[in-house]
Write an enzyme that holds these catalytic residues in place. Sequence first.
Site, PDB file in Angstrom:
ATOM      1  N   GLU A 139       0.864  -1.058  -0.192  1.00 44.13           N
ATOM      2  CA  GLU A 139      -0.031  -0.033   0.054  1.00 44.13           C
ATOM      3  C   GLU A 139       1.013   1.307  -0.109  1.00 44.13           C
ATOM      4  O   GLU A 139       1.900   1.104   0.195  1.00 44.13           O
ATOM      5  CB  GLU A 139      -0.834   0.136   1.402  1.00 44.13           C
ATOM      6  CG  GLU A 139      -1.929  -1.269   1.273  1.00 44.13           C
ATOM      7  CD  GLU A 139      -2.614  -1.114   2.758  1.00 44.13           C
ATOM      8  OE1 GLU A 139      -2.360  -0.254   3.467  1.00 44.13           O
ATOM      9  OE2 GLU A 139      -3.388  -1.959   2.941  1.00 44.13           O
ATOM     10  N   ALA A 142       2.469   1.180   3.218  1.00 47.56           N
ATOM     11  CA  ALA A 142       3.081  -0.196   3.800  1.00 47.56           C
ATOM     12  C   ALA A 142       3.681  -0.831   2.732  1.00 47.56           C
ATOM     13  O   ALA A 142       3.026  -1.499   1.816  1.00 47.56           O
ATOM     14  CB  ALA A 142       1.870  -0.858   4.237  1.00 47.56           C
ATOM     15  N   GLU A 382       8.591  -9.192  -3.171  1.00 46.57           N
ATOM     16  CA  GLU A 382       8.582 -10.212  -1.926  1.00 46.57           C
ATOM     17  C   GLU A 382       9.582 -10.031  -1.061  1.00 46.57           C
ATOM     18  O   GLU A 382      10.179 -10.986  -0.431  1.00 46.57           O
ATOM     19  CB  GLU A 382       9.035 -11.690  -2.761  1.00 46.57           C
ATOM     20  CG  GLU A 382       7.958 -12.130  -3.826  1.00 46.57           C
ATOM     21  CD  GLU A 382       6.607 -12.325  -3.020  1.00 46.57           C
ATOM     22  OE1 GLU A 382       5.544 -11.666  -3.466  1.00 46.57           O
ATOM     23  OE2 GLU A 382       6.694 -13.481  -2.168  1.00 46.57           O
ATOM     24  N   GLY A 383       9.792  -8.692  -0.501  1.00 48.27           N
ATOM     25  CA  GLY A 383      10.889  -8.432   0.435  1.00 48.27           C
ATOM     26  C   GLY A 383      12.249  -7.976  -0.249  1.00 48.27           C
ATOM     27  O   GLY A 383      12.932  -8.868  -0.931  1.00 48.27           O
ATOM     28  N   GLN A 386      17.559  -5.801   1.839  1.00 47.20           N
ATOM     29  CA  GLN A 386      17.706  -5.421   3.078  1.00 47.20           C
ATOM     30  C   GLN A 386      16.874  -6.138   4.280  1.00 47.20           C
ATOM     31  O   GLN A 386      17.141  -6.513   5.011  1.00 47.20           O
ATOM     32  CB  GLN A 386      17.470  -3.848   3.253  1.00 47.20           C
ATOM     33  CG  GLN A 386      18.658  -2.774   2.723  1.00 47.20           C
ATOM     34  CD  GLN A 386      18.260  -3.095   1.387  1.00 47.20           C
ATOM     35  OE1 GLN A 386      17.175  -3.325   0.310  1.00 47.20           O
ATOM     36  NE2 GLN A 386      19.189  -1.906   0.364  1.00 47.20           N
TER      37      GLN A 386
HETATM   38  C1  LIG Z   1       7.331  -4.255 -10.555  1.00 46.12           C
HETATM   39  C2  LIG Z   1       6.798  -4.263  -8.953  1.00 46.12           C
HETATM   40  C3  LIG Z   1       5.912  -5.344  -8.877  1.00 46.12           C
HETATM   41  C4  LIG Z   1       5.580  -5.682  -7.450  1.00 46.12           C
HETATM   42  N1  LIG Z   1       4.586  -6.567  -7.453  1.00 46.12           N
HETATM   43  C5  LIG Z   1       3.855  -6.683  -5.929  1.00 46.12           C
HETATM   44  C6  LIG Z   1       2.985  -7.631  -5.806  1.00 46.12           C
HETATM   45  O1  LIG Z   1       2.545  -8.457  -6.683  1.00 46.12           O
HETATM   46  N2  LIG Z   1       2.317  -7.559  -4.594  1.00 46.12           N
HETATM   47  C7  LIG Z   1       2.606  -6.681  -3.684  1.00 46.12           C
HETATM   48  O2  LIG Z   1       1.894  -6.888  -2.778  1.00 46.12           O
HETATM   49  N3  LIG Z   1       3.575  -5.830  -3.752  1.00 46.12           N
HETATM   50  C8  LIG Z   1       4.442  -5.832  -5.078  1.00 46.12           C
HETATM   51  N4  LIG Z   1       5.626  -5.037  -5.262  1.00 46.12           N
HETATM   52  C9  LIG Z   1       5.696  -4.154  -4.139  1.00 46.12           C
HETATM   53  C10 LIG Z   1       7.010  -4.326  -3.349  1.00 46.12           C
HETATM   54  O3  LIG Z   1       6.862  -5.753  -2.636  1.00 46.12           O
HETATM   55  C11 LIG Z   1       7.599  -3.402  -2.600  1.00 46.12           C
HETATM   56  O4  LIG Z   1       8.125  -2.440  -3.409  1.00 46.12           O
HETATM   57  C12 LIG Z   1       8.785  -3.817  -1.662  1.00 46.12           C
HETATM   58  O5  LIG Z   1       8.083  -4.701  -0.738  1.00 46.12           O
HETATM   59  C13 LIG Z   1       9.382  -2.443  -0.966  1.00 46.12           C
HETATM   60  O6  LIG Z   1       8.433  -1.455  -0.437  1.00 46.12           O
HETATM   61  P1  LIG Z   1       8.350  -0.214  -0.864  1.00 46.12           P
HETATM   62  O7  LIG Z   1       8.459  -0.156  -2.419  1.00 46.12           O
HETATM   63  O8  LIG Z   1       7.507   0.562  -0.025  1.00 46.12           O
HETATM   64  O9  LIG Z   1       9.903   0.442  -0.318  1.00 46.12           O
HETATM   65  P2  LIG Z   1      10.356   0.689   1.208  1.00 46.12           P
HETATM   66  O10 LIG Z   1       9.761  -0.210   2.106  1.00 46.12           O
HETATM   67  O11 LIG Z   1       9.852   2.170   1.369  1.00 46.12           O
HETATM   68  O12 LIG Z   1      11.884   0.688   1.111  1.00 46.12           O
HETATM   69  C14 LIG Z   1      12.536   1.714   0.585  1.00 46.12           C
HETATM   70  C15 LIG Z   1      13.999   1.372   0.973  1.00 46.12           C
HETATM   71  O13 LIG Z   1      14.313   1.106   2.258  1.00 46.12           O
HETATM   72  C16 LIG Z   1      14.836  -0.061   2.752  1.00 46.12           C
HETATM   73  N5  LIG Z   1      14.342  -0.609   4.131  1.00 46.12           N
HETATM   74  C17 LIG Z   1      13.136  -0.381   4.481  1.00 46.12           C
HETATM   75  N6  LIG Z   1      12.880  -0.820   5.641  1.00 46.12           N
HETATM   76  C18 LIG Z   1      14.163  -1.006   6.179  1.00 46.12           C
HETATM   77  C19 LIG Z   1      14.507  -1.598   7.272  1.00 46.12           C
HETATM   78  N7  LIG Z   1      13.916  -1.933   8.414  1.00 46.12           N
HETATM   79  N8  LIG Z   1      15.907  -1.965   7.423  1.00 46.12           N
HETATM   80  C20 LIG Z   1      16.702  -1.706   6.554  1.00 46.12           C
HETATM   81  N9  LIG Z   1      16.299  -1.222   5.234  1.00 46.12           N
HETATM   82  C21 LIG Z   1      14.968  -0.888   5.151  1.00 46.12           C
HETATM   83  C22 LIG Z   1      14.223  -1.068   1.509  1.00 46.12           C
HETATM   84  O14 LIG Z   1      15.055  -2.067   1.526  1.00 46.12           O
HETATM   85  C23 LIG Z   1      14.430  -0.253   0.626  1.00 46.12           C
HETATM   86  O15 LIG Z   1      15.707  -0.447   0.129  1.00 46.12           O
HETATM   87  C24 LIG Z   1       5.921  -4.892  -6.367  1.00 46.12           C
HETATM   88  C25 LIG Z   1       6.832  -3.693  -6.721  1.00 46.12           C
HETATM   89  C26 LIG Z   1       7.512  -3.524  -7.917  1.00 46.12           C
HETATM   90  C27 LIG Z   1       8.229  -2.575  -8.371  1.00 46.12           C
END
Ligand SMILES: Cc1cc2nc3c(=O)[nH]c(=O)nc-3n(C[C@H](O)[C@H](O)[C@H](O)COP(=O)(O)OP(=O)(O)OC[C@H]3O[C@@H](n4cnc5c(N)ncnc54)[C@H](O)[C@@H]3O)c2cc1C
Length: 405
Positions: A139, A142, A382-383, A386
């Site tokens: 989201e 999230a 899928e995570g 990091q």
């Molecule tokens: C092409 C694509 C397909 C996707 N498909 C799906 C899907 O099918 N279903 C779904 O639900 N999601 C999907 N996603 C979403 C994806 O799982 C998320 O983008 C991912 O989990 C990271 O979340 P975020 O983008 O909000 O980044 P953030 O959580 O904001 O992270 C930004 C950066 O901070 C780092 N970070 C965050 N928290 C920590 C911590 N505690 N310690 C150290 N580093 C940290 C992260 O590693 C990252 O480098 C997709 C994304 C893309 C780009």
Amino acid sequence: MINLEIPRKFEFLVGQAHQVATEIFRAGSRKYDGAEHSYPKELDMLAAVIEGMNEGGALSGAGAGGVGGSNGSSKNENGNRNGSNMASLLGLIELCWGDVGLLLTMPKQGLGQAAIAAVANEEQLKRFGGKWAAMAITEPEAGSDSAAIRTTATLEGDEYVLNGEKIFVTAGDRAELIVVWATLDRKQGRAAIKSFVVERDNPGLKLDRLEHKLGIRASDTANFVLDNVRIPKENLLGSAEIAPKGGFSGVMQTFDNTRPLVAGMAIGVARACLERTRELLDEAGVEIDYDAPPHVQSAAASEFIAMESDWEAARLLTLQAAWMADNKKPNSLQASMAKAKAGRVGTDIALRCVALAGATGYGEGDLLEKWARDVKILDLFEGTQQIQLLIVARQLLGKTSAELK
Ligand SMILES: Cc1cc2nc3c(=O)[nH]c(=O)nc-3n(C[C@H](O)[C@H](O)[C@H](O)COP(=O)(O)OP(=O)(O)OC[C@H]3O[C@@H](n4cnc5c(N)ncnc54)[C@H](O)[C@@H]3O)c2cc1C
């Protein structure tokens, strides 16, 4: 002794997957990279063939669709079982050697099926099994922190009513089902987060937009608003009970099934990069001698050997995680290790292969350019890298998510 050979019963599956990867995936790679958001209709015919083979038992789990449930395989004479997790992984590696974007948009597959297989009951497996299912966790507020989910599910009579927003849903536009993570009660934190199956044509599920992306352009990535999405209460996967301890683990179990698969995707793309680079090095007259130490080889040859050994390490970790799932051994640690290693190694290898190939690797005349863009997502969704390292550290140190974040 480590047996690195493909189990004989999967040789046919791997051969078929390789043929599909060569004749359909590779052949359509550039076309659907360029035509983002247009549906690869060649895959419909392929899905029908795979469905037929699944019914005939020839391909038990060629993609995510077959993962996690009863694997229907018996143990061999050494007490080992190679079931649907291993079959899915081996099939995926081959298909992603062909094209990971097209794999992610294969009808009747989808990572949502792994979520269903992980927590569905018998009745739900009958209703939802075999359908194309996407997974909607992320989201706007999230991403990595899935405990921060705000989408709500409220019980009204015999129905749950879902409201919220889901972004970046792979295959969200094209799938038949979407597994949506939502909270039954935000005040109760992660224990109240459950997964719900929503039919794609539910009138409350409103497609907001499709994303334009760096890579995997053949795969649609959809954003939705959930506006009073009404679903039968039987569409909640797992228990409706909010158990403060372990409540989140139900939905989190999904990742034990899906992370080795995503690792496998990276292994498939990286193998494609290595094979293509080897061809280019051969053409350039670079000799690789596996028996000679690195200092007597050319820099290109020793770099290539180092990449291959990294790739092999990632592959073995991933096979181990899938094998553990087939043998009903808890594999959360190994699933995250495999995802972390393969995600990083896949991205590293793709970029280093582009570097070794020089301008050839950077131009659109060669698929190395595309693979370097495609592979990055496998270290992200899928995570992220990091987050996988964080999970591994928590498990090794025996810390909770509150203690180590
Ligand atoms: C092409 C694509 C397909 C996707 N498909 C799906 C899907 O099918 N279903 C779904 O639900 N999601 C999907 N996603 C979403 C994806 O799982 C998320 O983008 C991912 O989990 C990271 O979340 P975020 O983008 O909000 O980044 P953030 O959580 O904001 O992270 C930004 C950066 O901070 C780092 N970070 C965050 N928290 C920590 C911590 N505690 N310690 C150290 N580093 C940290 C992260 O590693 C990252 O480098 C997709 C994304 C893309 C780009």
